[in-house]
Structures are given as structure tokens and as C-alpha cells.
Design a protein around this motif. Structure first.
Motif, mmCIF file in Angstrom:
data_model
loop_
_atom_site.group_PDB
_atom_site.id
_atom_site.type_symbol
_atom_site.label_atom_id
_atom_site.label_comp_id
_atom_site.label_asym_id
_atom_site.label_seq_id
_atom_site.Cartn_x
_atom_site.Cartn_y
_atom_site.Cartn_z
ATOM 1 N N LYS A 112 0.834 -1.204 0.000
ATOM 2 C CA LYS A 112 0.000 0.000 0.000
ATOM 3 C C LYS A 112 0.867 1.252 0.000
ATOM 4 O O LYS A 112 0.612 2.213 -0.730
ATOM 5 N N LYS A 113 1.903 1.246 0.835
ATOM 6 C CA LYS A 113 2.802 2.402 0.895
ATOM 7 C C LYS A 113 3.540 2.583 -0.427
ATOM 8 O O LYS A 113 3.756 3.704 -0.884
ATOM 9 N N LEU A 114 3.929 1.472 -1.042
ATOM 10 C CA LEU A 114 4.631 1.563 -2.321
ATOM 11 C C LEU A 114 3.713 2.113 -3.410
ATOM 12 O O LEU A 114 4.114 2.962 -4.211
ATOM 13 N N SER A 115 2.468 1.649 -3.421
ATOM 14 C CA SER A 115 1.550 2.097 -4.477
ATOM 15 C C SER A 115 1.204 3.579 -4.324
ATOM 16 O O SER A 115 0.931 4.260 -5.302
ATOM 17 N N ARG A 116 1.215 4.051 -3.083
ATOM 18 C CA ARG A 116 0.923 5.464 -2.842
ATOM 19 C C ARG A 116 2.167 6.334 -2.904
ATOM 20 O O ARG A 116 2.065 7.562 -2.808
ATOM 21 N N GLY A 117 3.321 5.705 -2.976
ATOM 22 C CA GLY A 117 4.567 6.476 -3.010
ATOM 23 C C GLY A 117 4.921 7.100 -1.681
ATOM 24 O O GLY A 117 5.641 8.100 -1.634
ATOM 25 N N PRO A 120 7.445 6.011 4.954
ATOM 26 C CA PRO A 120 7.392 6.397 6.379
ATOM 27 C C PRO A 120 8.774 6.730 6.934
ATOM 28 O O PRO A 120 9.800 6.412 6.334
ATOM 29 N N LYS A 121 8.763 7.383 8.106
ATOM 30 C CA LYS A 121 10.033 7.838 8.681
ATOM 31 C C LYS A 121 10.880 6.689 9.216
ATOM 32 O O LYS A 121 12.101 6.800 9.286
ATOM 33 N N ALA A 122 10.230 5.613 9.646
ATOM 34 C CA ALA A 122 10.976 4.497 10.239
ATOM 35 C C ALA A 122 11.926 3.897 9.204
ATOM 36 O O ALA A 122 11.499 3.414 8.153
ATOM 37 N N ARG A 123 13.234 3.953 9.514
ATOM 38 C CA ARG A 123 14.241 3.504 8.548
ATOM 39 C C ARG A 123 14.115 2.007 8.255
ATOM 40 O O ARG A 123 14.299 1.588 7.100
ATOM 41 N N ASN A 124 13.804 1.220 9.277
ATOM 42 C CA ASN A 124 13.684 -0.218 9.051
ATOM 43 C C ASN A 124 12.523 -0.531 8.110
ATOM 44 O O ASN A 124 12.589 -1.472 7.319
ATOM 45 N N PRO A 143 10.464 12.082 3.249
ATOM 46 C CA PRO A 143 9.652 11.678 4.409
ATOM 47 C C PRO A 143 8.173 11.624 4.077
ATOM 48 O O PRO A 143 7.690 12.328 3.189
ATOM 49 N N GLU A 144 7.495 10.782 4.799
ATOM 50 C CA GLU A 144 6.052 10.640 4.609
ATOM 51 C C GLU A 144 5.329 11.891 5.095
ATOM 52 O O GLU A 144 5.701 12.481 6.112
ATOM 53 N N PRO A 145 4.304 12.379 4.387
ATOM 54 C CA PRO A 145 3.552 13.541 4.879
ATOM 55 C C PRO A 145 2.900 13.275 6.228
ATOM 56 O O PRO A 145 2.477 12.154 6.512
ATOM 57 N N GLU A 146 2.875 14.314 7.062
ATOM 58 C CA GLU A 146 2.340 14.132 8.416
ATOM 59 C C GLU A 146 0.832 13.868 8.384
ATOM 60 O O GLU A 146 0.137 14.267 7.459
ATOM 61 N N GLY A 147 0.343 13.228 9.419
ATOM 62 C CA GLY A 147 -1.084 12.962 9.536
ATOM 63 C C GLY A 147 -1.521 11.678 8.877
ATOM 64 O O GLY A 147 -2.676 11.298 8.966
ATOM 65 N N GLU A 148 -0.597 10.988 8.220
ATOM 66 C CA GLU A 148 -0.970 9.735 7.560
ATOM 67 C C GLU A 148 -1.062 8.612 8.594
ATOM 68 O O GLU A 148 -0.121 8.409 9.362
ATOM 69 N N PRO A 149 -2.169 7.905 8.676
ATOM 70 C CA PRO A 149 -2.254 6.795 9.625
ATOM 71 C C PRO A 149 -1.280 5.692 9.231
ATOM 72 O O PRO A 149 -1.167 5.333 8.062
ATOM 73 N N ALA B 48 8.743 -2.433 11.443
ATOM 74 C CA ALA B 48 10.119 -1.948 11.605
ATOM 75 C C ALA B 48 10.822 -2.681 12.740
ATOM 76 O O ALA B 48 12.023 -2.959 12.666
ATOM 77 N N LEU B 49 10.077 -3.015 13.805
ATOM 78 C CA LEU B 49 10.674 -3.737 14.933
ATOM 79 C C LEU B 49 11.080 -5.154 14.539
ATOM 80 O O LEU B 49 12.095 -5.668 15.004
ATOM 81 N N ASN B 50 10.288 -5.764 13.659
ATOM 82 C CA ASN B 50 10.544 -7.151 13.260
ATOM 83 C C ASN B 50 11.161 -7.225 11.863
ATOM 84 O O ASN B 50 10.855 -8.134 11.090
ATOM 85 N N VAL B 51 12.018 -6.270 11.559
ATOM 86 C CA VAL B 51 12.559 -6.174 10.195
ATOM 87 C C VAL B 51 13.352 -7.413 9.803
ATOM 88 O O VAL B 51 13.248 -7.900 8.663
#
Lengths: 157, 88
Positions: A112-117, A120-124, A143-149, B48-51
Motif C-alpha cells: 500500500k505504501k509503495l503504491s501510494r509512493g 514512512p520515517k521508520a528507517r527499518n 519523508p512521509e507527509p504528516e497525519g498519515e495513519p 520496523a521492529l521485526n525487520v
């Protein structure tokens, strides 16, 4: 010599395995029976787990039922279940199902994140998205726009 | 949506990661819930925790032939999870 029937069922089980473990010890080092016996002996160090009464209670009372029959019938099953858990057998299939749904949900989230481009901030999590794309570029400057669930929405697959 | 992918080999990759092996022995699972949660829930933070546990799966999402991103099946994941349990 006291009859075996005046012992708890689990103790009778142990006597049976003691007999067979002696036979097996000459041929092989570790067997399922000897492992069962080892677990049994190890847990005898916790006497509060056993409800054994002195066998002298049954001497001269031939009409009385053996002690293991007078104890609660589920106690033996509880002990067996404990031994299975000690042996780390995969008896909790519900947990496996939950984890499979977790993996599936994470894959849906990544797609879903890939299709929306959205990155998220989490590097992992970016690493996971990059792995799904087959590249090492984690788009650290995007970085991902703020407010995104961030939680995965419940969908029907 | 891409085709369903084959996850065979994930269990052996999980077995190669020391942290996952330790997690499996201690908790009976290779996945860790977020702090304060009892069960794992699919979210960005939990993923991310379970990467390290998810990477072998996600690497297989990519279909080189069709250049698309596939999707895992529940039964396939369960088979790999049970294989990893039996290997400990």
C-alpha cells in the motif's frame, strides 16, 4: 513390596519408563523414553506438584480404590500438557495463525505504501519497502507527509 | 495485484539469524510485539521492529519476471513458521 496400583498414575508411568530406559540405555544414549524419564525426575524436585499420600493408607483396605483414581481426573492431563510444553512442541496453532496474519498484514502495508509512493520515517520500514522493490535506495530524503495513519487498515484479502 | 509468491526457504533464513533463534527459544515466536502490547499487530512500527524476520519474506515479494510486487498466502506463511519451530 507394595503393589504398583497404590502409586499415582504418573508414578506408574515412570516405573514403566524406568524399566524400558534400562533396556534402551545399553543400545543408545538418548531416547524419547529416557528423555521423558529425565523430565519426570527433574520435576520430582518440586514435591508440591505431587499429591502423593503415604501408601500405608491402603494397607489392609483392599476394597479401597487406588490413590490416583481418587485424585482429580484432569490432573494427569495437566501434567502431560506441561511436559509437552517443556518439550517445546508446536501445540499452540492459534499463535501460528496470528503470526501468519501479521506477516500478511505487513506485506499488504508495504504494498500500500509503495503504491501510494509514501515512505514512512521508520528507517527499518524503508528497508522493507526497498527490499520489495529489489533495490537498496531507501528514499531517506522523502519523508512521509504528516497525519498519515500508519496502522494497517482492516481489509479483506 | 501480483501473483502469489513461494516462501520456501524463509525458515532456513530465519534459522541463520542469531537474534531470531534466541527469540524463538525464549518466547516461542520469532516476532516481538511492540512494548505494551500482548500480540503482534500489523503496523509500520511493528514491521520496523521485526525487520529481520520480515526481510526474507519481503525479498520474495518481488517478481523478477513480471517486475511486479506479489502477495503472500496465509497457508504458505504458516508452513514456514511451523518449519522454523521444528528446526529448533
Amino acid at each position: 513390596m507394595l503393589k504398583h496400583s497404590c502409586l499415582p498414575l504418573f508414578a506408574q508411568f515412570s516405573l514403566f519408563h524406568t524399566h524400558h530406559a534400562k533396556q534402551e540405555s545399553a543400545s543408545c544414549g538418548t531416547s524419547p523414553a529416557s528423555e521423558f524419564l529425565r523430565l519426570d525426575l527433574a520435576e520430582r524436585s518440586h514435591p508440591q506438584m505431587y499429591r502423593r499420600k503415604p501408601c500405608s493408607d491402603t494397607v489392609g483396605k483392599s476394597n479401597e480404590a487406588p490413590l490416583w483414581m481418587t485424585s482429580h481426573p484432569s490432573s494427569f492431563l495437566d501434567r502431560l500438557r506441561e511436559l509437552l510444553e517443556i518439550a517445546a512442541l508446536p501445540v499452540q496453532s492459534k499463535q501460528v495463525k496470528l503470526e501468519a496474519w501479521f506477516v500478511k498484514g505487513c506485506c499488504v502495508l508495504i504494498k500500500k505504501k509503495l503504491s501510494r509512493g509514501q515512505w514512512p520515517k521508520a528507517r527499518n520500514f524503508r528497508l522493507l519497502m526497498a527490499a520489495a522493490l529489489g533495490s537498496d535506495d531507501t528514499h531517506d530524503d522523502d519523508p512521509e507527509p504528516e497525519g498519515e495513519p500508519e496502522a494497517c487498515e482492516r481489509t479483506f484479502w | 495485484m501480483g501473483e502469489k509468491i513461494d516462501l520456501s526457504g524463509c525458515a532456513s533464513e530465519w534459522d541463520d539469524v542469531k537474534d531470531l533463534r534466541a527469540n524463538l527459544r525464549q518466547r516461542g515466536s520469532i516476532f516481538s510485539p511492540l512494548p505494551g502490547q500482548l500480540a503482534v499487530e500489523p503496523s509500520v512500527d511493528a514491521a520496523a521492529l521485526n525487520v529481520s524476520a520480515l526481510l526474507p519474506v519481503v525479498r520474495r515479494l518481488r517478481d523478477e519476471n513480471t517486475d511486479s510486487v506479489g502477495m503472500v498466502s496465509i497457508g504458505n506463511v504458516e508452513a514456514q513458521l511451523l518449519a522454523s519451530l521444528c528446526s529448533v
